[in-house]
Design an enzyme around this catalytic site. Structure first.
Site, PDB file in Angstrom:
ATOM      1  N   LYS A 108      -2.796  -2.631  -3.755  1.00  0.00           N
ATOM      2  CA  LYS A 108      -3.345  -1.346  -3.915  1.00  0.00           C
ATOM      3  C   LYS A 108      -3.224  -0.961  -5.472  1.00  0.00           C
ATOM      4  CE  LYS A 108      -2.881   0.337   0.618  1.00  0.00           C
ATOM      5  NZ  LYS A 108      -4.183   0.684   1.115  1.00  0.00           N
ATOM      6  N   ASP A 149       6.577  -6.161   2.300  1.00  0.00           N
ATOM      7  CA  ASP A 149       5.075  -5.839   2.010  1.00  0.00           C
ATOM      8  C   ASP A 149       5.206  -4.705   1.415  1.00  0.00           C
ATOM      9  OD1 ASP A 149       2.579  -4.803   2.115  1.00  0.00           O
ATOM     10  OD2 ASP A 149       2.141  -5.318   4.155  1.00  0.00           O
ATOM     11  N   PHE A 198       1.429  -2.038   9.398  1.00  0.00           N
ATOM     12  CA  PHE A 198       0.479  -2.354   8.931  1.00  0.00           C
ATOM     13  C   PHE A 198       0.235  -3.403   7.785  1.00  0.00           C
ATOM     14  CE2 PHE A 198      -3.836  -2.261   7.015  1.00  0.00           C
ATOM     15  CZ  PHE A 198      -4.870  -2.271   7.846  1.00  0.00           C
TER      16      PHE A 198
END
Ligand SMILES: Cc1ncc(COP(=O)(O)O)c(C=O)c1O
Length: 403
Positions: free
Chosen positions: A254, A225, A140
């Site tokens: 995040k 990532d 993702f």
């Protein structure tokens, strides 16, 4: 309008685009690992805003830093330098193996920047044929068109085609598949150092190092990532530290702003010329308000020893989840690292369990990979909070499970 839960939910269902499917619950305030809904009911928050709440809800130092910066300078655009962005870039460079920083506003944007930099860097160095990006199945990387193409989950591509071209997906954790995919037209490989949304999948030992060696041998860049795994979430500052592998660049978001939207692309000096002036930009990227929030998060992480706490509390949570897996048939397996943990559910409906956990046991969590209940509490979580979370999960699994 009456500020009741039902009235707000009814209004939400009229005015918000229904691209999300939240339960009928309106959150209004929080503190540490707890949130309260509009009617004052308290819930233990192990969803952590999907692994975002590094310093917990309403940390006074984060709140003060945001308020102070808002009174000082909110925005400049990148037509000018601002002090906070410079300080934050220096702080990130000091803590990581990277030398250069580009600021974005989200994880997807940080990954877009990696994708563009990979292509442009090869192009400008006489290798215009190197345009392909290899990423992993079940990965993702975000929902903008570039990040979506990189995301290895076909369900997110439905109806959104044509995808940005030149992306290949290979099974995660299989060096042979990677060896077959990296060739003379590969610009970069992009991997999560531990898959988050895909179901909390840790790479097999040696996998990331093998990919590093393949990229070096074949002239491709390697990017990680770290949007979900970065800023201490897995018990090390960057998730890749578990495997001792240093990529050429990474994305962060995040946990970086503790809830304030900010993302970043970090690269090594060799890629400093990867995005020459005018080739990429963001109006809000590196905004002083967002950077002040991220600077506050980094100093709280240091002062409160939150990376160490994530490791210690992660072990406590992990041991408790292993015990649940032994005790309850529907808990097939405990997964994860640090405070990015979860349990894979078998023979029961994970979404229904998540709903029972919230409504009957007062605890929030999220799903990953469809069948994993993901627990990503703030890195400030205490032993008592972890034990309370485990007790609530134990009570949930002790009930007759919804199938
Ligand atoms: C590994 C990873 N990359 C990228 C993203 C996308 O981040 P954002 O939602 O901030 O665009 C996510 C979000 O869950 C993620 O987990």
């Amino acid at each position: 309008m009456a500020r009741t839960n039902d009235a707000l939910v009814a209004l939400a269902r009229r005015v918000l685009l229904p691209n999300y499917r939240p339960p009928p619950l309106v959150l209004t305030e929080g503190e540490g690992c707890r949130v309260r809904d509009v009617e004052g009911r308290e819930l233990l928050d192990f969803s952590g805003g999907i692994a975002v709440l590094s310093v917990g809800h309403a940390h006074p130092r984060l709140a003060d830093a945001i308020a102070a910066q808002a009174r000082r300078l909110v925005h400049t655009s990148n037509l000018f330098y601002n002090d906070r962005a410079i300080e934050l870039a220096a702080a990130l460079v000091a803590r990581t193996p990277f030398d250069r920083v580009y600021f974005a506003n989200s994880g997807a944007e940080a990954n877009e920047a990696l994708l563009k930099l990979a292509r442009r860097w090869h192009h400008d160095h006489g290798r215009p044929e190197r345009v392909e990006i290899v990423s992993a199945e079940a990965s993702f990387h975000g929902r903008t068109m570039g990040a979506l193409a990189l995301t290895g989950q076909p369900k997110y591509h439905v109806g959104m085609g044509p995808m940005v071209g030149g992306v290949r997906h290979v099974p995660y954790g299989e060096p042979d598949a990677m060896r077959a995919a990296i060739g003379p037209t590969t610009a970069a490989v992009l991997l999560e150092p531990m898959q988050g949304e895909g179901g909390l999948v840790t790479p097999p030992p040696g996998y990331l190092a093998a990919v590093r060696a393949l990229c070096d041998e074949r002239g491709a860049l390697l990017f990680f990532d770290e949007v979900q795994t970065g800023i201490g979430r897995t018990g090390t500052f960057l998730g890749a530290e578990h495997d001792g592998v240093v990529p050429d660049g990474c994305s962060l978001a995040k946990g970086m702003g503790g809830g304030f939207p900010i993302g970043a692309m970090l690269v090594r000096e060799a890629l400093a010329d990867g995005l020459p002036p005018g080739s990429h930009a963001s109006t809000f990227g590196g905004n002083p308000l967002a950077c002040a929030a991220a600077l506050a998060v980094l100093s709280i992480v240091d002062d409160e020893g939150l990376v160490e706490n994530a490791r210690a509390m992660g072990e406590r949570l992990g041991a408790g989840l292993e015990a649940l897996a032994r005790e309850h048939a529907c808990v097939a397996e405990a997964r994860g690292r640090g405070l990015l943990r979860g349990v894979r559910i078998e023979g029961a409906d994970p979404l229904a369990l998540l709903g029972r956990l919230r409504d009957a046991h007062g605890m929030l969590a999220s799903l990953a990979g469809g069948d994993v209940i993901r627990l990503a509490p703030p890195l400030t979580v205490s032993a008592a909070d972890v034990d309370e979370g485990l007790a609530r999960l134990r009570a949930l699994f002790a009930e007759e499970v919804p199938t």
